[in-house]
Design an enzyme around this catalytic site. Structure first.
Site, PDB file in Angstrom:
ATOM      1  N   ARG A  99       0.862  -1.178   0.000  1.00  0.00           N
ATOM      2  CA  ARG A  99       0.000   0.000   0.000  1.00  0.00           C
ATOM      3  C   ARG A  99       0.905   1.237   0.000  1.00  0.00           C
ATOM      4  O   ARG A  99       1.622   1.497   0.961  1.00  0.00           O
ATOM      5  CB  ARG A  99      -0.921  -0.006   1.216  1.00  0.00           C
ATOM      6  CG  ARG A  99      -1.678   1.304   1.472  1.00  0.00           C
ATOM      7  CD  ARG A  99      -2.550   1.754   0.301  1.00  0.00           C
ATOM      8  NE  ARG A  99      -3.485   0.764  -0.172  1.00  0.00           N
ATOM      9  CZ  ARG A  99      -4.673   0.518   0.375  1.00  0.00           C
ATOM     10  NH1 ARG A  99      -5.054   1.190   1.441  1.00  0.00           N
ATOM     11  NH2 ARG A  99      -5.470  -0.395  -0.149  1.00  0.00           N
ATOM     12  N   ARG A 107       1.549  -5.890   2.675  1.00  0.00           N
ATOM     13  CA  ARG A 107       0.588  -6.795   3.319  1.00  0.00           C
ATOM     14  C   ARG A 107       0.854  -8.199   2.787  1.00  0.00           C
ATOM     15  O   ARG A 107       0.528  -8.518   1.642  1.00  0.00           O
ATOM     16  CB  ARG A 107      -0.827  -6.315   3.037  1.00  0.00           C
ATOM     17  CG  ARG A 107      -1.100  -4.939   3.656  1.00  0.00           C
ATOM     18  CD  ARG A 107      -2.244  -4.220   3.021  1.00  0.00           C
ATOM     19  NE  ARG A 107      -1.978  -3.913   1.620  1.00  0.00           N
ATOM     20  CZ  ARG A 107      -2.887  -3.431   0.786  1.00  0.00           C
ATOM     21  NH1 ARG A 107      -4.116  -3.210   1.198  1.00  0.00           N
ATOM     22  NH2 ARG A 107      -2.571  -3.177  -0.465  1.00  0.00           N
ATOM     23  N   ASP A 158      -2.131   0.314  -4.703  1.00  0.00           N
ATOM     24  CA  ASP A 158      -1.721  -1.058  -4.425  1.00  0.00           C
ATOM     25  C   ASP A 158      -0.729  -1.487  -5.492  1.00  0.00           C
ATOM     26  O   ASP A 158      -1.023  -1.421  -6.694  1.00  0.00           O
ATOM     27  CB  ASP A 158      -2.930  -1.993  -4.410  1.00  0.00           C
ATOM     28  CG  ASP A 158      -3.789  -1.804  -3.165  1.00  0.00           C
ATOM     29  OD1 ASP A 158      -3.364  -1.074  -2.251  1.00  0.00           O
ATOM     30  OD2 ASP A 158      -4.889  -2.378  -3.113  1.00  0.00           O
ATOM     31  N   ASN A 196      -6.929   3.126  -4.798  1.00  0.00           N
ATOM     32  CA  ASN A 196      -7.969   3.234  -3.786  1.00  0.00           C
ATOM     33  C   ASN A 196      -8.185   4.694  -3.393  1.00  0.00           C
ATOM     34  O   ASN A 196      -7.244   5.382  -2.983  1.00  0.00           O
ATOM     35  CB  ASN A 196      -7.577   2.415  -2.554  1.00  0.00           C
ATOM     36  CG  ASN A 196      -7.502   0.930  -2.860  1.00  0.00           C
ATOM     37  OD1 ASN A 196      -8.511   0.249  -2.879  1.00  0.00           O
ATOM     38  ND2 ASN A 196      -6.298   0.435  -3.127  1.00  0.00           N
TER      39      ASN A 196
END
Length: 314
Positions: free
Chosen positions: A209, A224, A272, A282
């Site tokens: 991210r 992540r 991402d 996002n």
């Protein structure tokens, strides 16, 4: 300055990791007054967009993190800024909220991220504008086209256009015995559009991210990393968040997208990136502020509020 945050219900927020809570705490530390409401509270009445909102006093205790300090109805234009932080799904009620917010803008409200940008930037399909940074992809509701894409790529990821947190995402290999039912289910037998992307094996090192505030990348990303036996890195799907310095490729992508996003009123975006490839843009309610702050000390919440103050001062 009075700030209005449009959020999910307070009881649904997990203060120990929630980015919106981090923003609100940063705003309070800088002397701003924090108010909250849900999207259900938005209304257009007597030709004015207004909302019944609650004033909050925030604490540093993640278990008991706020006190309510009364509520009142006021026009959105009376706030110094309105922060739209309602989580997806991006359904028709969400769209209706952006219509109300656009009208509030016409009445003088300052809304971030801008409602027009929220409508224009589907978080999955937004990569189409920046295709040179993404892997081969397809958006269609046609099941035959989806099947042909899987055959061509041999290993693909399929996902709905309106989800979040890794929900409804499938990795589908060419020889997957379940591929037909996956395609049928995701496309609702050809009634719903689906995004298919070539599978990126670097997911094992994490779905990064990249935080972009006012068009500029933060110095750290949150990788992540999927749990064992999983191909989704989303924290909501059990991924482990590991903060890392921004790589040269991450910076290249962020600096290419950032100015265009900022010009459209997107004050905060979460890109991402898997390996060297952009997979999503996002803009509805990007996250990961708290995890990065806890691991590196970088206060993204403060950086966001400072950028908001600078934007409002123009």
């Amino acid at each position: 300055m009075n700030l209005l945050f449009i959020i999910d219900p307070l009881e649904a927020l997990k203060a120990y990791k929630d980015t919106t809570v981090t923003m609100m705490r940063a705003a309070q530390r800088r002397g701003h007054r924090v108010h909250v409401c849900t999207q259900e509270a938005l209304a257009w009445r007597a030709s004015t967009v207004c909302a019944q909102a609650t004033r909050l006093a925030l604490t540093d205790n993640d278990e008991d993190w706020y006190r309510s300090d009364g509520s009142a109805e006021r026009a959105l234009a009376e706030y110094g800024a309105v922060l739209m932080r309602k989580d997806p799904p991006f359904d028709m009620e969400y769209v209706a909220s952006t219509w109300l917010l656009s009208e509030a803008e016409r009445q003088g409200a300052r809304v971030y991220n801008a409602p027009q940008a929220l409508r224009d930037h589907n978080e999955k399909f937004a990569v189409a504008e920046f295709a040179r940074y993404s892997v081969p992809a397809l958006v269609t509701r046609d099941m035959a086209q989806l099947q042909a894409f899987i055959d061509e790529q041999r290993d693909a990821v399929l996902k709905p256009l309106s989800g979040m947190g890794g929900t409804g995402i499938f990795r589908v290999r060419r020889d997957d015995p379940n591929r037909n039912v996956i395609v049928e289910t995701l496309s609702a037998l050809g009634a719903s559009s689906v995004m298919a992307q070539r599978y990126i094996p670097e997911i094992g090192q994490g779905d990064k991210r990249v935080i972009v505030i006012e068009g500029k990348p933060a110095p750290f990303v949150l990788a992540r990393i999927p749990k064992a036996g999983e191909t989704r890195g989303n924290l909501a799907a059990g991924g482990k968040g590991v903060a890392q310095p921004l790589s040269a490729r991450d910076r290249e992508i962020a600096e290419a997208l950032g100015p265009a996003l900022a010009a459209r009123g997107i004050l905060f975006a979460g890109l991402d990136v898997i390996g060297d490839w952009l997979t999503e843009v996002n803009v509805t309610s990007p996250t990961c502020f708290r995890e990065i702050q806890d691991q590196t000390g970088y206060d993204a919440g403060a950086a966001f509020i400072e950028a908001l103050e600078a934007r409002l001062a123009r």
